[in-house]
Design an enzyme around this catalytic site. Structure first.
Site, PDB file in Angstrom:
ATOM      1  N   HIS A 203      -6.864  -5.123 -13.645  1.00 10.04           N
ATOM      2  CA  HIS A 203      -7.523  -3.576 -14.456  1.00 10.04           C
ATOM      3  C   HIS A 203      -7.915  -3.855 -16.048  1.00 10.04           C
ATOM      4  O   HIS A 203      -8.686  -3.038 -16.026  1.00 10.04           O
ATOM      5  CB  HIS A 203      -5.911  -3.045 -14.728  1.00 10.04           C
ATOM      6  CG  HIS A 203      -5.168  -2.928 -13.449  1.00 10.04           C
ATOM      7  ND1 HIS A 203      -5.519  -2.312 -11.991  1.00 10.04           N
ATOM      8  CD2 HIS A 203      -3.676  -3.401 -13.055  1.00 10.04           C
ATOM      9  CE1 HIS A 203      -4.702  -2.151 -11.372  1.00 10.04           C
ATOM     10  NE2 HIS A 203      -3.773  -2.483 -11.951  1.00 10.04           N
TER      11      HIS A 203
ATOM     12  N   LEU B 176     -20.126  14.827 -24.047  1.00 10.83           N
ATOM     13  CA  LEU B 176     -19.129  14.643 -22.868  1.00 10.83           C
ATOM     14  C   LEU B 176     -18.084  14.816 -22.561  1.00 10.83           C
ATOM     15  O   LEU B 176     -16.952  14.492 -23.872  1.00 10.83           O
ATOM     16  CB  LEU B 176     -19.350  13.311 -22.294  1.00 10.83           C
ATOM     17  CG  LEU B 176     -18.359  12.900 -21.372  1.00 10.83           C
ATOM     18  CD1 LEU B 176     -19.096  13.301 -19.971  1.00 10.83           C
ATOM     19  CD2 LEU B 176     -18.762  11.514 -21.149  1.00 10.83           C
TER      20      LEU B 176
ATOM     21  N   ASP C 198     -10.898   2.850  -7.724  1.00 13.66           N
ATOM     22  CA  ASP C 198      -9.641   2.574  -6.387  1.00 13.66           C
ATOM     23  C   ASP C 198     -10.141   0.794  -6.633  1.00 13.66           C
ATOM     24  O   ASP C 198     -11.471   0.853  -6.225  1.00 13.66           O
ATOM     25  CB  ASP C 198      -9.269   2.408  -5.524  1.00 13.66           C
ATOM     26  CG  ASP C 198      -8.448   2.178  -4.573  1.00 13.66           C
ATOM     27  OD1 ASP C 198      -7.345   1.570  -5.011  1.00 13.66           O
ATOM     28  OD2 ASP C 198      -8.070   2.391  -3.379  1.00 13.66           O
TER      29      ASP C 198
HETATM   30  C1  FPP Z   1      -6.326   1.616  -8.691  1.00 12.66           C
HETATM   31  O1  FPP Z   1      -6.583   0.139  -8.794  1.00 12.66           O
HETATM   32  C2  FPP Z   1      -6.303   1.245 -10.220  1.00 12.66           C
HETATM   33  C3  FPP Z   1      -5.451   1.977 -10.838  1.00 12.66           C
HETATM   34  C4  FPP Z   1      -4.076   2.362 -10.165  1.00 12.66           C
HETATM   35  C5  FPP Z   1      -5.491   1.803 -12.714  1.00 12.66           C
HETATM   36  C6  FPP Z   1      -6.346   2.031 -13.272  1.00 12.66           C
HETATM   37  C7  FPP Z   1      -6.647   1.554 -14.680  1.00 12.66           C
HETATM   38  C8  FPP Z   1      -7.964   1.137 -15.163  1.00 12.66           C
HETATM   39  C9  FPP Z   1      -9.112   1.706 -14.185  1.00 12.66           C
HETATM   40  C10 FPP Z   1      -7.865   0.839 -15.871  1.00 12.66           C
HETATM   41  C11 FPP Z   1      -8.854   1.367 -17.873  1.00 12.66           C
HETATM   42  C12 FPP Z   1      -8.570   2.829 -17.955  1.00 12.66           C
HETATM   43  C13 FPP Z   1      -7.980   3.061 -18.735  1.00 12.66           C
HETATM   44  C14 FPP Z   1      -9.191   4.917 -18.994  1.00 12.66           C
HETATM   45  C15 FPP Z   1      -8.252   2.598 -20.131  1.00 12.66           C
HETATM   46  P1  FPP Z   1      -5.847  -0.576  -7.196  1.00 12.66           P
HETATM   47  O2  FPP Z   1      -4.317  -0.895  -8.531  1.00 12.66           O
HETATM   48  O3  FPP Z   1      -4.218   0.526  -6.925  1.00 12.66           O
HETATM   49  O4  FPP Z   1      -6.357  -1.878  -6.174  1.00 12.66           O
HETATM   50  P2  FPP Z   1      -6.099  -1.962  -5.323  1.00 12.66           P
HETATM   51  O5  FPP Z   1      -6.229  -1.249  -4.094  1.00 12.66           O
HETATM   52  O6  FPP Z   1      -7.088  -2.897  -4.713  1.00 12.66           O
HETATM   53  O7  FPP Z   1      -4.873  -2.947  -4.911  1.00 12.66           O
END
Ligand code: FPP
Length: 245
Positions: free
Chosen positions: A34, A128, A17
């Site tokens: 992201h 893994l 997050d």
């Molecule tokens: C949460 O942060 C993150 C996500 C919903 C997306 C996770 C995706 C990645 C880390 C990118 C790529 C992953 C792979 C496996 C290739 P948020 O957007 O909710 O952040 P915020 O809480 O600050 O708004």
């Protein structure tokens, strides 16, 4: 305290997050966060490989994330597609077994096909186990496990009266992997957000203030050290599990 220095979690799960806030701090769009988050994913996979962690489960897209603005969902899908094209061969070379867990049917055919191809290609690897939770929800996992058990009972393969915790456990998405030892959530929120509900029963929880794009091997080591310093009692007393009084 018993051997607190050499207790390595076998299975780590992470709620990644904070991408959006990381981008906002830099006055950039959420998708920028992201993309930075994706780099952190790679660094943490490599760190887990070096440390001999057996299984890593990442929450990449929850069943609730479809509710985000359409352009953000589209950008995430694009990111997943590109990451699959780019990273699978290298992860395969490292001996990583990739598995996507969740309701994959909701994804576009092009993405789904690449997910299946990555799973097939890496199915024989044992270094893994990397599980990427996409369109995943902990309640969904419980429901699908219950459905499978019910269907097996209807087919007469099992006796419905004998469906107990151990039997039901076998139908969960990650049933074949070591039990979840360590759950990490970055980004400061102290919530489980419908991630691995069943599997969390005896996991140790670590909440980090660090936003996911900034989470690196040192932060992972700190979480592992935190885990190693805890006494896991599974309902018993400290004396029973070899600790103090
Ligand atoms: C949460 O942060 C993150 C996500 C919903 C997306 C996770 C995706 C990645 C880390 C990118 C790529 C992953 C792979 C496996 C290739 P948020 O957007 O909710 O952040 P915020 O809480 O600050 O708004």
């Amino acid at each position: 305290m018993e051997n607190s220095t050499n207790k390595l979690p076998r299975h780590i799960a992470i709620v990644m997050d904070g991408n959006g806030r990381w981008a906002k701090q830099r006055h950039r769009p959420r998708t920028f966060g992201h993309r930075a988050g994706q780099k952190a994913v790679r660094a943490i996979i490599e760190a887990c490989l070096r440390r001999g962690i057996e299984a890593l489960t990442l929450f990449a897209f929850s069943s609730e994330n479809w509710k985000r603005p359409q352009d953000e969902v589209g950008a995430l899908m694009e990111l997943f597609l590109k990451a699959l094209d780019r990273e699978v061969n290298e992860l395969h070379g490292y001996g990583v077994r990739i598995r996507f867990v969740g309701e994959l049917a909701a994804f576009a055919p092009a993405l789904r096909e690449r997910m299946y191809a990555a799973m097939e290609k890496t199915a024989g690897n044992a270094k893994l186990a990397l599980n990427i939770a996409v369109n995943y929800g902990g309640r969904w996992d419980i429901a699908q496990a219950a459905r499978q058990a019910a269907q097996a009972a209807v087919r007469g393969e099992i006796d419905a009266t004998q469906i107990d915790e151990a039997r039901l456990a076998g139908y969960f998405s990650l049933a074949d992997l070591p039990p979840l030892d360590l759950f990490i959530r970055t980004g400061g929120e102290k919530r489980v957000s419908n991630f691995l509900l069943w599997q969390l029963a005896y996991a140790e929880l670590v909440f980090s203030e660090t936003l996911w794009p900034d989470f690196d091997a040192a932060h992972l080591d700190a979480a592992i050290a935190d885990f190693a310093g805890r006494e896991r009692r599974y309902g018993k007393t400290s004396a029973q599990v070899g600790g103090g009084t």
